[in-house]
Design a protein around this motif. Sequence first.
Motif, short mmCIF file in Angstrom:
data_model
loop_
_atom_site.label_atom_id
_atom_site.label_comp_id
_atom_site.label_asym_id
_atom_site.label_seq_id
_atom_site.Cartn_x
_atom_site.Cartn_y
_atom_site.Cartn_z
N VAL A 111 0.89 -1.15 0.00
CA VAL A 111 0.00 0.00 0.00
C VAL A 111 0.93 1.20 0.00
CG1 VAL A 111 -1.73 1.27 1.32
CG2 VAL A 111 -1.72 -1.25 1.36
N HIS A 112 0.81 2.08 -0.98
CA HIS A 112 1.73 3.21 -1.08
C HIS A 112 1.23 4.38 -0.24
CE1 HIS A 112 4.34 1.41 -4.08
NE2 HIS A 112 3.23 0.84 -4.54
N ALA A 113 2.14 4.96 0.54
CA ALA A 113 1.82 6.12 1.36
C ALA A 113 2.79 7.24 0.99
CB ALA A 113 1.96 5.77 2.85
N GLY A 114 2.24 8.44 0.77
CA GLY A 114 3.11 9.56 0.37
C GLY A 114 3.84 10.17 1.55
N THR A 115 3.27 10.01 2.73
CA THR A 115 3.84 10.63 3.94
C THR A 115 3.67 9.65 5.11
OG1 THR A 115 1.71 11.56 4.56
CG2 THR A 115 3.13 12.96 3.18
N ILE A 116 4.31 10.02 6.21
CA ILE A 116 4.15 9.20 7.42
C ILE A 116 2.68 9.17 7.85
CG2 ILE A 116 4.81 8.97 9.87
CD1 ILE A 116 7.29 8.61 8.26
N ASP A 117 2.03 10.33 7.79
CA ASP A 117 0.62 10.38 8.22
C ASP A 117 -0.26 9.50 7.33
OD1 ASP A 117 0.92 11.96 10.45
OD2 ASP A 117 0.74 13.84 9.32
N GLU A 118 0.05 9.44 6.06
CA GLU A 118 -0.72 8.54 5.18
C GLU A 118 -0.49 7.08 5.58
OE1 GLU A 118 -0.52 11.29 1.19
OE2 GLU A 118 -0.37 9.12 0.92
N ALA A 119 0.72 6.78 6.03
CA ALA A 119 1.00 5.41 6.48
C ALA A 119 0.20 5.10 7.74
CB ALA A 119 2.50 5.25 6.75
N VAL A 120 0.11 6.08 8.64
CA VAL A 120 -0.70 5.90 9.86
C VAL A 120 -2.15 5.61 9.45
CG1 VAL A 120 -1.56 7.03 11.94
CG2 VAL A 120 0.80 7.42 11.20
N ASN A 121 -2.67 6.41 8.52
CA ASN A 121 -4.06 6.24 8.08
C ASN A 121 -4.29 4.89 7.41
OD1 ASN A 121 -4.87 8.71 9.00
ND2 ASN A 121 -4.43 9.78 7.08
N ALA A 122 -3.24 4.37 6.77
CA ALA A 122 -3.39 3.11 6.05
C ALA A 122 -3.47 1.90 6.99
CB ALA A 122 -2.22 2.93 5.08
N VAL A 193 3.43 -4.61 7.89
CA VAL A 193 4.77 -4.03 7.92
C VAL A 193 4.67 -2.58 7.43
CG1 VAL A 193 7.13 -4.17 7.01
CG2 VAL A 193 5.84 -6.27 7.47
N VAL A 194 5.33 -1.67 8.14
CA VAL A 194 5.43 -0.28 7.67
C VAL A 194 6.90 0.00 7.41
CG1 VAL A 194 5.02 2.15 8.18
CG2 VAL A 194 3.44 0.42 9.06
N ALA A 195 7.22 0.47 6.20
CA ALA A 195 8.62 0.69 5.84
C ALA A 195 8.77 2.01 5.09
CB ALA A 195 9.11 -0.46 4.95
N THR A 208 11.05 -9.05 1.41
CA THR A 208 10.99 -10.44 0.92
C THR A 208 10.28 -11.31 1.95
OG1 THR A 208 13.10 -10.01 -0.13
CG2 THR A 208 12.39 -12.30 -0.04
N ALA A 209 10.60 -11.08 3.22
CA ALA A 209 9.96 -11.86 4.29
C ALA A 209 8.46 -11.61 4.28
CB ALA A 209 10.57 -11.48 5.64
N ALA A 210 8.05 -10.35 4.12
CA ALA A 210 6.62 -10.02 4.11
C ALA A 210 5.93 -10.71 2.93
CB ALA A 210 6.44 -8.51 4.02
N ARG A 211 6.60 -10.71 1.78
CA ARG A 211 6.03 -11.37 0.60
C ARG A 211 5.82 -12.86 0.88
NH1 ARG A 211 10.23 -11.34 -3.40
NH2 ARG A 211 9.96 -9.09 -3.38
N THR A 212 6.86 -13.48 1.45
CA THR A 212 6.81 -14.91 1.74
C THR A 212 5.68 -15.23 2.72
OG1 THR A 212 9.20 -14.92 1.51
CG2 THR A 212 8.24 -16.86 2.54
N LEU A 213 5.48 -14.35 3.68
CA LEU A 213 4.46 -14.59 4.71
C LEU A 213 3.09 -14.06 4.29
CD1 LEU A 213 6.63 -13.60 7.84
CD2 LEU A 213 5.96 -15.90 7.14
N GLY A 214 3.02 -13.43 3.10
CA GLY A 214 1.74 -12.91 2.60
C GLY A 214 1.24 -11.70 3.39
N LEU A 215 2.17 -10.90 3.89
CA LEU A 215 1.77 -9.75 4.71
C LEU A 215 1.74 -8.46 3.90
CD1 LEU A 215 3.95 -10.38 7.91
CD2 LEU A 215 1.59 -11.06 7.48
N PRO A 216 0.80 -7.56 4.19
CA PRO A 216 0.80 -6.26 3.52
C PRO A 216 1.93 -5.38 4.03
CG PRO A 216 -0.94 -6.35 5.17
CD PRO A 216 -0.32 -7.72 5.15
N VAL A 217 2.50 -4.61 3.11
CA VAL A 217 3.55 -3.64 3.45
C VAL A 217 3.03 -2.24 3.13
CG1 VAL A 217 5.88 -2.80 2.91
CG2 VAL A 217 5.42 -5.26 2.97
N ILE A 218 3.02 -1.37 4.12
CA ILE A 218 2.68 0.03 3.87
C ILE A 218 4.00 0.73 3.59
CG2 ILE A 218 1.69 2.12 4.86
CD1 ILE A 218 -0.01 0.06 6.61
#
Length: 246
Positions: A111-122, A193-195, A208-218
């Motif tokens: 999930v793409h976030a433009g800012t930290i606050d967008e990541a919080v909202n996501a 995961v938030v990165a 890669t770990a998130a992909r393997t575990l099927g986890l969403p990454v913000i």
Amino acid sequence: MTRILLLGGTTEASQLAKTLAETGADAVFSYAGRTAKPVSQPLPTRVGGFGGVEGLAEYLRTESITHVVDATHPFAAQMSTNAVQACEATDVKLCAFERPAWQAGEGDAWVHAGTIDEAVNALPDAPARVFLAIGKQNLAQFAVKPQHHYLLRLVDAPEASLPLPHTTVEIARGPFDVAGDTALMQRHGITHVVAKNAGGAGAAAKLTAARTLGLPVIMIGRPDVPARPIKGSVAEVMAWLSHSAA
Ligand SMILES: NC(=O)c1ccc[n+]([C@@H]2O[C@H](COP(=O)([O-])OP(=O)(O)OC[C@H]3O[C@@H](n4cnc5c(N)ncnc54)[C@H](OP(=O)(O)O)[C@@H]3O)[C@@H](O)[C@H]2O)c1
């Protein structure tokens, strides 16, 4: 005579420092001083801020710097902006040593976030177990979602109390590997995961770990920095140094 200021704080900066030292370059390595025990460098090293654009310009003049290589983290936008302005003011040559941003591939759920606050909202409203892999800065912005449990990975143990009520702190310094990051996420039952989109190899294992575990990454996009020449490898920076010296 070429005299280089290398703005560091990344794996790439350390790689470049090694090559500069091996070639006998006249160079100074600069750390912001954010970590208690920074990686030691094979170059003369200074630590701490310069004092804004004016302070950096003064430093460049006093130290007779001819070239600045900005190898700071892509999210260190203030330092990079200051470097552009101070080099313009002093007629010092500048390039950035920057790793390309990570791109989502097959099997990634970003999930793409433009800012930290967008990541919080996501992040969801229901309680989740979040690997907040963004370092120690910006943690306070996540305090508006106190229902989550946050796994933090930090270089140093926090000195002050954290702004988040439910946290586990893992003290570790990269580079990290996929097996270790997969085990870490499983051990803590991570659901999200938030990165920051730092790019490079040293911090990519969690993706890669998130992909393997099927986890969403913000994935938080990089902040804007004024235009400057960008080099993508030690060899490219070395070529730029020798070319612009000539
Ligand atoms: N932001 C991140 O996510 C992140 C992640 C990993 C590593 N780092 C590293 O941590 C350091 C600080 O990052 P930041 O995001 O706090 O930077 P920033 O917000 O862009 O910089 C804030 C101030 O810190 C000082 N500073 C930053 N980098 C410096 C350096 N290499 N040498 C001397 N002073 C420096 C400067 O102070 P003055 O104005 O007083 O000169 C700068 O204005 C950088 O070296 C960066 O490479 C950052």
